[in-house]
Design a protein around this motif. Structure first.
Motif, short mmCIF file in Angstrom:
data_model
loop_
_atom_site.label_atom_id
_atom_site.label_comp_id
_atom_site.label_asym_id
_atom_site.label_seq_id
_atom_site.Cartn_x
_atom_site.Cartn_y
_atom_site.Cartn_z
N TYR A 1 0.87 -1.18 0.00
CA TYR A 1 0.00 0.00 0.00
C TYR A 1 0.90 1.22 0.00
CZ TYR A 1 -3.04 3.63 1.97
OH TYR A 1 -3.73 4.79 2.20
N GLN A 2 0.56 2.20 -0.82
CA GLN A 2 1.31 3.45 -0.84
C GLN A 2 0.36 4.57 -1.21
OE1 GLN A 2 5.06 3.48 -2.92
NE2 GLN A 2 4.81 5.60 -3.51
N GLN A 3 0.39 5.64 -0.40
CA GLN A 3 -0.49 6.76 -0.69
C GLN A 3 0.01 8.01 -0.01
OE1 GLN A 3 -4.61 6.12 0.32
NE2 GLN A 3 -5.25 8.08 -0.55
N GLN B 1 3.64 4.21 3.34
CA GLN B 1 4.00 3.04 2.55
C GLN B 1 3.97 1.85 3.50
OE1 GLN B 1 8.00 4.18 1.44
NE2 GLN B 1 7.35 4.69 -0.64
N ASN C 1 4.03 -2.72 3.43
CA ASN C 1 3.95 -3.99 2.70
C ASN C 1 4.12 -5.16 3.66
OD1 ASN C 1 6.70 -4.23 3.18
ND2 ASN C 1 7.30 -4.05 1.05
#
Length: 173
Positions: free
Chosen positions: A6-8, A23, A25
């Motif tokens: 996930y990255q946002q 971020q 994982n």
């Protein structure tokens, strides 16, 4: 195995909060290998050849250095002048050697995690200050030896991974 990530950046948030990001994982790996044999019997007399007398106990089939579970989480703040990161990295136990030099038992590193941080500040395009700190929590690595076929583990040794701090100034001409 599998990995999820996930990255946002949360640029939809108001004001300074719009510069936050995340971020993360997680990786799961189920990997096995053929355990080392206990030596060669070239003359087929039923005895391991003298030069091949290393004993590998319990037929451990883990891959060296491979954790089953790995997770990372990084909090980020970033704008035109400032970049800050706080990262936590964790991994489950993993095999470090099939054969301890004293006992012949397999040795595993216990699960562990580290917390690191970095900071950059851009004064002007040609001048940037940087700082980082590794192992903020002073994490200790602990090796454990497997003593029976059931997988019982006992402490073998441990060591403290140093906390490292780096500060610098980058000037470009």
């Amino acid at each position: 195995g599998f990995e999820v990530a996930y990255q946002q950046f949360y640029d939809f948030l108001p004001g300074l909060l719009g510069n936050l990001g995340l971020q993360a994982n997680y990786t799961f790996i189920k990997a096995k290998t053929t355990p080392p044999s206990n030596g060669a019997d070239a003359d087929q007399d039923g005895n391991v050849d003298e030069s091949q007398t290393g004993v590998y106990r319990f037929a451990v089939d883990d891959m060296l250095g491979q954790s089953k579970h790995i997770a990372n989480v990084v909090g980020i703040y970033q704008d035109e002048k400032l970049e800050a990161r706080l990262a936590y990295n964790w991994r489950s136990k993993y095999l470090t050697t099939y054969r301890d030099y004293v006992t012949g038992f397999p040795v595993f590193n216990s699960a562990s995690g580290t917390l690191d941080a970095s900071l950059k500040y851009q004064f002007v395009p040609q001048l940037q200050a940087r700082a980082s700190i590794a192992n903020i929590l002073d994490a200790k690595s602990k090796a454990r030896v497997q003593i029976d076929q059931a997988g019982t583990l006992y402490d073998r040794f441990s060591f403290l991974n140093d906390r490292r701090i780096v500060v610098g100034l980058l000037a470009q001409f």
